[in-house]
Write a protein that holds these residues in place. Structure first.
Motif, PDB file in Angstrom:
ATOM      1  N   LEU A  35       1.364  -1.321  -0.264  1.00  0.00           N
ATOM      2  CA  LEU A  35       0.174   0.197   0.122  1.00  0.00           C
ATOM      3  C   LEU A  35       0.908   1.162   0.286  1.00  0.00           C
ATOM      4  N   VAL A  36      -0.491   2.733  -0.426  1.00  0.00           N
ATOM      5  CA  VAL A  36       1.258   3.621  -0.553  1.00  0.00           C
ATOM      6  C   VAL A  36       0.174   5.152  -0.317  1.00  0.00           C
ATOM      7  N   ILE A  37       0.033   5.083   1.512  1.00  0.00           N
ATOM      8  CA  ILE A  37      -1.030   5.514   1.665  1.00  0.00           C
ATOM      9  C   ILE A  37      -0.797   7.332   2.558  1.00  0.00           C
ATOM     10  N   TYR A  38      -0.806   8.112   1.376  1.00  0.00           N
ATOM     11  CA  TYR A  38      -0.274   9.318   1.417  1.00  0.00           C
ATOM     12  C   TYR A  38      -1.279  10.240   1.681  1.00  0.00           C
ATOM     13  N   PHE A  39      -1.611  11.167   2.781  1.00  0.00           N
ATOM     14  CA  PHE A  39      -1.499  11.996   3.511  1.00  0.00           C
ATOM     15  C   PHE A  39      -1.586  13.801   2.388  1.00  0.00           C
TER      16      PHE A  39
END
Length: 162
Positions: A46-50
């Motif tokens: 997963l690539v989770i970006y805020f």
């Protein structure tokens, strides 16, 4: 000190770090459907970006950079997830306007941002990207408010090492 943290945001010590397990959460996506991270944990990276806000200059460049590199993320089997405090309608409009092929999640109460310990600068929500392996472990983080496109480079480099 508490007043300082309210104004400036949490310190980096509370932030999820490399080696930590990603917290379990569920939020509404840009289509109004509930996305539960536990349904994808253990299945793919997963690539989770805020990011701070839809349709702002740096956030738009960042999202479009993820879009332009989307095939590279797919080659690594990674799911890209963008999270901000914008509502579902804003995310739907943002995704449609810029042809974003990935998931945008609405964290209107900043609960997931707090779970991750994403710091903020002054009153601006932070811009942090987390690369999570198939086991749900964070293998890389990148924090840069100003350089949205660098988040994509960092994410791809981390996926390549996995």
């Amino acid at each position: 000190m508490a007043a300082f943290l309210q104004f400036w945001g949490p310190s980096a010590e509370g932030q999820i770090k490399t080696g930590d397990k990603v917290p379990v959460f569920s939020l509404q996506d840009q289509n109004g459907k509930t996305f539960d991270i536990s349904t994808v944990l253990g299945k793919q990276p997963l690539v989770i970006y805020f990011y701070p806000k839809d349709e702002t200059s740096v956030c738009t460049k960042e999202a479009c950079s993820f879009r332009d590199s989307y095939q590279d993320f797919q080659r690594y089997g990674a799911m890209v997830i963008g999270i901000s405090a914008d509502n579902v309608a804003s995310h739907r409009s943002f995704a449609t306007h810029h042809n974003l092929p990935f998931t945008l999640l609405s964290d209107t109460k900043n609960e997931v941002r707090k779970l991750f310990g994403v710091p903020k600068t002054f009153v601006i929500p932070g811009r942090v990207t987390y690369i999570v392996d198939k086991n749900g472990t964070v293998v890389h983080t990148f924090n840069s408010l100003r350089d949205g496109e660098k988040h994509v480079e960092e994410a791809l480099a981390a996926l390549k090492k996995m």
